[in-house]
Enzyme design. Structure first.
Site, PDB file in Angstrom:
ATOM      1  N   SER A 171       0.835  -1.196   0.000  1.00 42.68           N
ATOM      2  CA  SER A 171       0.000   0.000   0.000  1.00 42.68           C
ATOM      3  C   SER A 171       0.881   1.263   0.000  1.00 42.68           C
ATOM      4  O   SER A 171       1.729   1.402  -0.879  1.00 42.68           O
ATOM      5  CB  SER A 171      -0.933  -0.047   1.205  1.00 42.68           C
ATOM      6  OG  SER A 171      -1.990   0.850   1.042  1.00 42.68           O
ATOM      7  N   ARG A 241     -11.791   6.820   9.683  1.00 43.08           N
ATOM      8  CA  ARG A 241     -11.305   5.445   9.702  1.00 43.08           C
ATOM      9  C   ARG A 241     -12.379   4.473   9.218  1.00 43.08           C
ATOM     10  O   ARG A 241     -12.078   3.500   8.522  1.00 43.08           O
ATOM     11  CB  ARG A 241     -10.875   5.080  11.125  1.00 43.08           C
ATOM     12  CG  ARG A 241     -10.378   3.662  11.284  1.00 43.08           C
ATOM     13  CD  ARG A 241      -9.161   3.378  10.425  1.00 43.08           C
ATOM     14  NE  ARG A 241      -8.545   2.102  10.746  1.00 43.08           N
ATOM     15  CZ  ARG A 241      -7.439   1.643  10.192  1.00 43.08           C
ATOM     16  NH1 ARG A 241      -6.829   2.365   9.262  1.00 43.08           N
ATOM     17  NH2 ARG A 241      -6.928   0.486  10.531  1.00 43.08           N
ATOM     18  N   ASP A 337      -8.867  -6.570  -4.419  1.00 43.61           N
ATOM     19  CA  ASP A 337      -8.442  -5.250  -3.931  1.00 43.61           C
ATOM     20  C   ASP A 337      -8.982  -4.183  -4.878  1.00 43.61           C
ATOM     21  O   ASP A 337      -8.607  -4.140  -6.045  1.00 43.61           O
ATOM     22  CB  ASP A 337      -6.900  -5.217  -3.904  1.00 43.61           C
ATOM     23  CG  ASP A 337      -6.334  -3.916  -3.343  1.00 43.61           C
ATOM     24  OD1 ASP A 337      -7.088  -2.939  -3.171  1.00 43.61           O
ATOM     25  OD2 ASP A 337      -5.114  -3.883  -3.076  1.00 43.61           O
ATOM     26  N   HIS A 370      -8.018  -5.259  -0.097  1.00 46.77           N
ATOM     27  CA  HIS A 370      -6.709  -4.632   0.050  1.00 46.77           C
ATOM     28  C   HIS A 370      -5.965  -5.138   1.288  1.00 46.77           C
ATOM     29  O   HIS A 370      -4.753  -5.326   1.265  1.00 46.77           O
ATOM     30  CB  HIS A 370      -6.910  -3.118   0.136  1.00 46.77           C
ATOM     31  CG  HIS A 370      -5.652  -2.333   0.209  1.00 46.77           C
ATOM     32  ND1 HIS A 370      -4.712  -2.333  -0.806  1.00 46.77           N
ATOM     33  CD2 HIS A 370      -5.154  -1.504   1.166  1.00 46.77           C
ATOM     34  CE1 HIS A 370      -3.706  -1.545  -0.462  1.00 46.77           C
ATOM     35  NE2 HIS A 370      -3.938  -1.040   0.722  1.00 46.77           N
ATOM     36  N   ASP A 371      -6.721  -5.362   2.362  1.00 48.46           N
ATOM     37  CA  ASP A 371      -6.115  -5.799   3.624  1.00 48.46           C
ATOM     38  C   ASP A 371      -5.423  -7.158   3.535  1.00 48.46           C
ATOM     39  O   ASP A 371      -4.714  -7.539   4.466  1.00 48.46           O
ATOM     40  CB  ASP A 371      -7.174  -5.866   4.732  1.00 48.46           C
ATOM     41  CG  ASP A 371      -7.097  -4.670   5.661  1.00 48.46           C
ATOM     42  OD1 ASP A 371      -6.207  -3.822   5.453  1.00 48.46           O
ATOM     43  OD2 ASP A 371      -7.921  -4.583   6.586  1.00 48.46           O
TER      44      ASP A 371
END
Lengths: 399, 222
Positions: A171, A241, A337, A370-371
């Protein structure tokens, strides 16, 4: 799933205090650069003095050829493979870095530093400006990815290392990896940029802007001077967040984990409490994040990513940025992602092909979004292991 | 699709016949002989990296690969090969002219969407193109189609018509026609391999190769 109303507030306050303490007096090693060694920022300002907090794992070999720099993501820190003093949790990449792991600390000397502009001990908006005796707040110049890398280069030199065996990160960490190979091509033997891109897309800038607006709309943000007033814009930062967290997952994974399941109830509450598990989950993510992260630092980090566009520095040609590169590259993307989709990663691969660079590229099939780069993905681990081991053979690093 | 998890499309013996893997080894061994030492090589559809690994070990080449399957790419990367996930139809455009000494397309051209474009791309990015393919003019295939009236399913072409990844078959003569007349390439070397895995004599006429060659390996030059 912890409901926000059940978050232990005393514990949260303790975590928050620990977070601020780490920003000012980090418990990790710190490299301090004085007025004789300013950091030349892209904003056109020399930052001095400044400091970088860092951790190292493993041992540097006799000819100093086995150093791997690990670059952290937006809200990461330098506790890549050791327990965070703020949250008490294991390092964010402790499944990848360690003895016998894909980044094997029995073989390599791993360095991870908190980026400049961060909030875990490196100079950032929560740090005290020596000239004023107050926290920098918004008086800190805007930081870029290139500034982060420039600072890391100074740290690496301070540690007596001329050439890095590898630079690895996902990232925003992947952006730093790419910037390293462009800024210092002959100082990086192997590069492993993961789930990243050579520029931040319009959609990604859009999500960051939503997050920043949420922070700045919180009255407790106080135009960035909240630390002086003993406040913290926790609500705004939590919303930022929550939005960002959705972009780190995937629709499939959300459906699989939460579906339309209700939280601790049999029927709708006909109100605006967290009826759904996904709501409760996001609120929890927001609440726990504000305990460990500085709101202004969040603004600076997101801005740095938004400004990132390597091709723009090379007349719009990404291939030109990599021209003549002798670095061995391996890019990894994740199929679900949508923050840094495979195409963004592949664009870098194509540019490296056009520049005749040595490049490997693999897309990992996963629904974890993405994580996934922070999670246990066996094929991902195999790819890291294979690439790093083969690069080590090419570098002549013994087992 | 260019290749599958099992390896090169034509060679994946669905019914477990041993002839197919043996054919892979032969095909790769023949190609390895054609590549000069220390050259720059791109292997398109490189599967698990067997040929690239062979070329790096025997010929000390600077090798790169393209492979469609994640499993294949992972195996290659784990072997320390520089391989990207991609395919012949869409990814060659990103390479510079003359980027490689050899571009290898082994048992893959019949699985590409546009063989003519792919072949011209090979000749653009490589000084030489090495292409191997199953010969659809082989007598056993002519027999299946001509006398039995059925699409051929052989050890070398193991898929039924409705599930084959091989969508653009050609005979040896068809290939020469495309390479020489359509694309203006020069055939530098041509090798036919018969059903028992023997290289066929260079003196044989084209019609003989076209009938008895089960596979062909060509080295083309612009």
């Amino acid at each position: 799933m912890t409901s926000p109303t059940t978050v232990d507030t005393a514990n949260a306050a303790a975590t928050s205090a620990a977070g601020n303490r780490e920003a000012l007096e980090p418990s990790s090693p710190v490299a301090v650069f004085g007025h004789d060694e300013p950091l030349h920022l892209d904003a056109g300002i020399d930052l001095a003095p400044f400091q970088l907090a860092y951790n190292t794992y493993g041992a540097l070999n006799a000819d100093r050829s086995n150093a791997i720099l690990v670059c952290h993501a937006l809200t990461g820190d330098h506790y890549a493979a050791s327990q965070s003093p703020v949250t008490g949790k294991p390092g964010w990449w402790s499944s990848i870095i360690g003895p016998g792991k894909p980044i094997d600390t029995d073989r390599y000397f791993v360095i991870c530093s908190n980026v400049i502009g961060g909030c875990l001990g490196s100079t950032g908006p929560a740090s005290i400006n020596a000239e004023t005796g107050e926290p920098y707040g918004l008086s800190l110049p805007v930081i870029t990815i290139r500034d982060m890398v420039r600072a890391q280069k100074m740290l690496v030199e301070r540690l007596g290392i001329d050439t890095l065996f590898a630079v690895i990160g996902g990232s925003m960490g992947g952006m730093q990896v790419l910037q390293w190979t462009v800024s210092y091509p002959d100082k990086v033997f192997a590069a492993l940029p993961i789930a990243t891109g050579a520029r931040h897309s319009a959609q990604n800038i859009a999500f960051h802007e939503v997050g920043r607006q949420a922070v700045m709309a919180d009255p407790d943000w106080a135009a960035g001077r909240y630390l002086l007033q003993g406040k913290r814009p926790v609500k705004g930062l939590a919303v930022a967040r929550m939005t960002a967290h959705v972009t780190y997952l995937s629709e499939l994974a959300l459906q699989r984990k939460f579906g339309r399941n209700l939280q601790d109830r049999e029927a709708f509450g006909f109100g605006f409490d967290a009826d759904f598990q996904i709501e409760s989950y996001l609120r929890h993510q927001g609440m726990t994040f504000v305990d460990r992260f500085d709101a202004n630092s969040y603004l600076y980090m997101t801005r740095a990513m938004d400004y990132f566009d390597i091709a723009a520095d090379y007349g719009g040609s990404l291939a030109r940025a990599f021209q003549g590169s002798q670095t061995r590259f391996c890019l990894v993307s994740f199929s679900s992602d949508w923050l840094f989709p495979t195409d963004e990663n592949r664009a870098v691969v194509h540019a490296l092909n056009a520049a005749a660079a040595s490049v490997s590229f693999v897309e990992i099939e996963t629904d974890r979004g993405h994580d996934a780069f922070l999670l246990d993905e066996p094929h991902f681990f195999d790819a890291i292991d294979g690439f790093v081991s083969s690069a080590a053979r090419a570098r002549g690093l013994s087992r | 699709m260019m290749s599958s998890v099992e390896g090169r499309p034509v060679a994946s013996g669905a019914n477990g016949e041993l002839a197919a893997p043996a054919a892979i080894r032969l095909d790769l061994a023949v190609i390895a002989e054609l590549v000069t030492a220390k050259s720059r090589v791109l292997d398109i559809g490189c599967g698990d990296g067997a040929l690239l690994a062979l070329l790096e070990a025997r010929r000390q080449v600077d090798g790169r690969g393209i492979e469609l399957s994640q499993t294949g790419v992972n195996e290659c990367v784990a072997r320390g090969l520089s391989v990207i996930q991609g395919d012949a139809d869409s990814d060659l455009v990103h390479y510079q002219d003359d980027a490689f000494d050899y571009v290898i397309l082994s048992q893959t051209i019949q699985a590409t969407r546009n063989p003519k474009v792919v072949l011209s791309e090979l000749l653009r990015i490589g000084q030489r193109a090495i292409v191997s393919f199953p010969n659809f003019g082989h007598w056993s295939i002519r027999y299946a189609l001509g006398f039995r009236g059925r699409m051929p399913v052989t050890a070398n072409l193991a898929h039924a018509w409705y599930e084959t990844p091989n969508i653009h078959f050609c005979t040896i003569r068809d290939f020469v026609e495309l390479a020489e007349n359509e694309l203006g390439a020069t055939v530098e070397t041509a090798i036919a391999i018969n059903a028992t895995g023997q290289k066929m004599g260079m003196k044989m006429p084209w019609w003989f190769w076209n009938l008895f060659g089960q596979q062909a390996v060509f080295v083309l030059k612009r």
